[in-house]
Scaffold this motif. Structure first.
Motif, PDB file in Angstrom:
ATOM      1  N   LEU A 172      71.996  17.388 -93.262  1.00  0.00           N
ATOM      2  CA  LEU A 172      72.660  16.141 -93.637  1.00  0.00           C
ATOM      3  C   LEU A 172      72.911  15.291 -92.400  1.00  0.00           C
ATOM      4  N   GLU A 173      72.943  13.982 -92.594  1.00  0.00           N
ATOM      5  CA  GLU A 173      73.312  13.108 -91.492  1.00  0.00           C
ATOM      6  C   GLU A 173      74.232  12.014 -91.990  1.00  0.00           C
ATOM      7  N   VAL A 174      75.007  11.466 -91.067  1.00  0.00           N
ATOM      8  CA  VAL A 174      75.933  10.387 -91.408  1.00  0.00           C
ATOM      9  C   VAL A 174      75.115   9.106 -91.547  1.00  0.00           C
ATOM     10  N   VAL A 175      75.181   8.473 -92.706  1.00  0.00           N
ATOM     11  CA  VAL A 175      74.401   7.242 -92.925  1.00  0.00           C
ATOM     12  C   VAL A 175      75.307   6.010 -92.944  1.00  0.00           C
ATOM     13  N   ALA A 176      76.603   6.207 -93.014  1.00  0.00           N
ATOM     14  CA  ALA A 176      77.522   5.066 -92.974  1.00  0.00           C
ATOM     15  C   ALA A 176      78.839   5.550 -92.402  1.00  0.00           C
ATOM     16  N   GLY A 177      79.558   4.679 -91.745  1.00  0.00           N
ATOM     17  CA  GLY A 177      80.833   5.063 -91.157  1.00  0.00           C
ATOM     18  C   GLY A 177      80.636   5.895 -89.902  1.00  0.00           C
ATOM     19  N   ALA A 178      81.696   6.552 -89.468  1.00  0.00           N
ATOM     20  CA  ALA A 178      81.649   7.346 -88.235  1.00  0.00           C
ATOM     21  C   ALA A 178      82.271   8.696 -88.493  1.00  0.00           C
ATOM     22  N   TRP A 179      81.673   9.737 -87.918  1.00  0.00           N
ATOM     23  CA  TRP A 179      82.222  11.088 -88.060  1.00  0.00           C
ATOM     24  C   TRP A 179      83.404  11.242 -87.111  1.00  0.00           C
ATOM     25  N   PRO A 180      84.549  11.745 -87.570  1.00  0.00           N
ATOM     26  CA  PRO A 180      85.695  11.870 -86.654  1.00  0.00           C
ATOM     27  C   PRO A 180      85.402  12.852 -85.526  1.00  0.00           C
ATOM     28  N   ASP A 181      85.858  12.517 -84.323  1.00  0.00           N
ATOM     29  CA  ASP A 181      85.591  13.347 -83.138  1.00  0.00           C
ATOM     30  C   ASP A 181      86.434  14.620 -83.124  1.00  0.00           C
ATOM     31  N   ASP A 182      87.587  14.579 -83.799  1.00  0.00           N
ATOM     32  CA  ASP A 182      88.524  15.687 -83.639  1.00  0.00           C
ATOM     33  C   ASP A 182      88.475  16.687 -84.794  1.00  0.00           C
ATOM     34  N   VAL A 183      87.409  16.650 -85.585  1.00  0.00           N
ATOM     35  CA  VAL A 183      87.288  17.642 -86.651  1.00  0.00           C
ATOM     36  C   VAL A 183      86.376  18.765 -86.160  1.00  0.00           C
ATOM     37  N   ARG A 184      86.777  20.013 -86.418  1.00  0.00           N
ATOM     38  CA  ARG A 184      85.971  21.145 -85.965  1.00  0.00           C
ATOM     39  C   ARG A 184      86.051  22.270 -86.994  1.00  0.00           C
ATOM     40  N   GLY A 185      85.331  23.333 -86.716  1.00  0.00           N
ATOM     41  CA  GLY A 185      85.283  24.443 -87.659  1.00  0.00           C
ATOM     42  C   GLY A 185      84.143  24.250 -88.653  1.00  0.00           C
ATOM     43  N   HIS A 186      84.253  24.922 -89.790  1.00  0.00           N
ATOM     44  CA  HIS A 186      83.211  24.852 -90.806  1.00  0.00           C
ATOM     45  C   HIS A 186      83.816  24.521 -92.166  1.00  0.00           C
ATOM     46  N   TYR A 187      83.025  23.858 -92.970  1.00  0.00           N
ATOM     47  CA  TYR A 187      83.340  23.656 -94.379  1.00  0.00           C
ATOM     48  C   TYR A 187      82.623  24.758 -95.159  1.00  0.00           C
ATOM     49  N   VAL A 188      83.371  25.510 -95.969  1.00  0.00           N
ATOM     50  CA  VAL A 188      82.773  26.593 -96.765  1.00  0.00           C
ATOM     51  C   VAL A 188      83.163  26.372 -98.216  1.00  0.00           C
ATOM     52  N   VAL A 189      82.202  26.527 -99.129  1.00  0.00           N
ATOM     53  CA  VAL A 189      82.506  26.281-100.532  1.00  0.00           C
ATOM     54  C   VAL A 189      81.759  27.286-101.413  1.00  0.00           C
ATOM     55  N   SER A 190      82.395  27.647-102.532  1.00  0.00           N
ATOM     56  CA  SER A 190      81.756  28.513-103.528  1.00  0.00           C
ATOM     57  C   SER A 190      81.234  27.665-104.681  1.00  0.00           C
TER      58      SER A 190
END
Ligand SMILES: [Fe+2]
Length: 429
Positions: free
Chosen positions: A18-36
């Motif tokens: 995936l890539e960001v196509v609009a807006g900006a990704w926040p610099d201070d977010v880290r870790g992983h997103y995990v979903v079932s």
């Protein structure tokens, strides 16, 4: 916005970059997103009952600026057996049966514990997966210790909670095991190593319907009957004809009473209405046991849409929605309740009910850090909106007198994400 048809699609577990196509990704977010998620390729009758998919995405981009989304069907014994003999597995209204027993779908919620990761299910033991490769590691604990609700040699049906909790101070995982016929319930403790779990039968109490959620404070475990009815007639091919119970018991169990040498434990029983689904205690209980209760009034997620169903307005249900749960028939109600184990009394501290915010059944978000659990400040809720196309007439019939069609908005409403103040439940944003 209509219910997205893609979530019932049969694309399975697909990797994407995936890539960001609009807006900006926040610099201070880290870790992983995990979903079932629930794999729809096995065509479960209720969309809830597909094999467990677990997906992971890092919250920092890779050097190419992409976010690799990686998804796997968890390779449990249930999935391996079905892979060998798909012809011997039968999808039913409450899960998937086979000559070996009942499929552990492990598809409901990811549960991190330090650097370990588990996937959960209401009718099977938690499943540990490798957090990096997402490969199957093990089902938690020896089957005999859990005391299965239906005993099969290979795939026992363990009736439990999809939201066990990790005790930040005792270093263990708390769960439950429930007898589906009597509602008798046991507390389960897993110490994180070895093949055994401890089990204590809760004395003089029963949870008649389900135990989808449990929660904890520093000194107490909180169990409650949750609004998901299993109908015997439905299992044997009949129609779902009864609504969920309008109220149910809440059990408080003191953690210090769960002694290693004993096999039973006492509890304090409260009676609570309306019915509940998810709930979250403040870990600090020095001022009392205080819980955010997400009530499930006018919601029957055990009811699933069939191709021969008609919706609220008498229109045929879109076949693309086959298997989706029946959507909510009432505005959402959330409360903050204080439970006093000395007096057995419940005191309401706050209440949120806004007819503009139509039902919540999905998992809300809280800060699971020890600081966030001890002194929570925010409670984030997704309100799914009013979706008449996904409310079937059979549910309306079962809830006649329990839901008020006069409250129905004139047309579909969008989902809304609300951050509530944790103390008074005021909407902050
Ligand atoms: Fe849940």
């Amino acid at each position: 916005m209509p219910v997205p048809r893609s979530i019932l699609g049969t694309q399975g577990a697909t990797d994407m970059d995936l890539e960001v196509v609009a807006g900006a990704w926040p610099d201070d977010v880290r870790g992983h997103y995990v979903v079932s998620a629930s794999d729809q390729r096995t065509r479960p009758r209720h969309a809830f009952f597909g094999d467990g998919i677990i997906a992971r995405m890092p919250l920092r981009p890779d050097p190419g600026g992409r976010f690799p989304w990686r998804a796997r069907v968890i390779d449990t014994p249930s999935v391996r057996l079905r892979g060998k003999r798909p012809d011997l597995f039968t999808a039913g209204p409450v899960g998937t049966d086979s000559p070996w027993g009942f499929v552990n779908a492990a598809n409901t919620a990811p549960l991190p514990w330090g650097d370990r990761l588990f996937a959960t299910w209401d009718a099977g033991r938690p499943v540990e997966v490798d957090p990096v490769t997402l490969e199957f590691v093990a089902e938690v604990g020896h089957r005999d210790d859990w005391r299965p609700a239906m005993d099969h040699a290979v795939l026992p049906l363990v009736s439990t909670t999809a939201h066990p909790v990790v005790d930040p101070e005792r270093g263990c995982l708390w769960s439950v095991s429930r007898d589906v016929l009597t509602g008798a319930v046991s507390v389960i403790r897993y110490d994180g190593t070895g093949t055994r779990v401890h089990r204590w039968e809760v004395e003089d109490a029963a949870l008649p319907q389900a135990t989808h959620t449990i929660t904890q404070t520093r000194d107490w475990l909180v169990l409650a009957d949750t609004a998901y009815r299993i109908e015997v007639e439905e299992i044997f091919g009949g129609d779902r004809t009864a609504p969920n119970n309008p109220d149910g018991p809440v059990l408080l169990i003191r953690k210090d009473d769960l002694l290693p040498g004993r096999s039973t434990v006492a509890c304090t029983v409260f009676r609570l209405a309306p019915e509940v689904n998810h709930f979250y205690a403040r870990y600090d209980d020095s001022d009392g046991v205080e819980v955010v209760m997400e009530h499930g009034e006018g919601v029957d997620i055990g009811m699933y849409l069939r191709e021969d169903d008609v919706d609220v307005y008498g229109r045929p249900i879109d076949p693309a929605l086959r298997g989706m749960y029946c959507h909510g028939m009432a505005p959402a109600l959330t409360t903050v309740l204080r439970f006093d184990p000395e007096t057995g009394r419940i005191t309401e501290r706050a209440r949120a009910r806004d007819p503009e915010r139509w039902w919540q059944a999905e998992l809300s978000a809280i800060d699971w850090s020890i600081e966030g659990q001890t002194a929570p400040t925010r409670h984030h809720l997704v309100y799914l909106g009013f979706h008449p196309e996904a409310v079937n007439w059979r549910a309306m019939r079962n809830y006649a007198g329990r839901v008020d069609p006069a409250l129905f908005p004139p047309e579909e409403t969008p989902a809304v994400l609300v951050s509530h103040d944790r103390e008074d439940l005021k909407a902050l944003s």
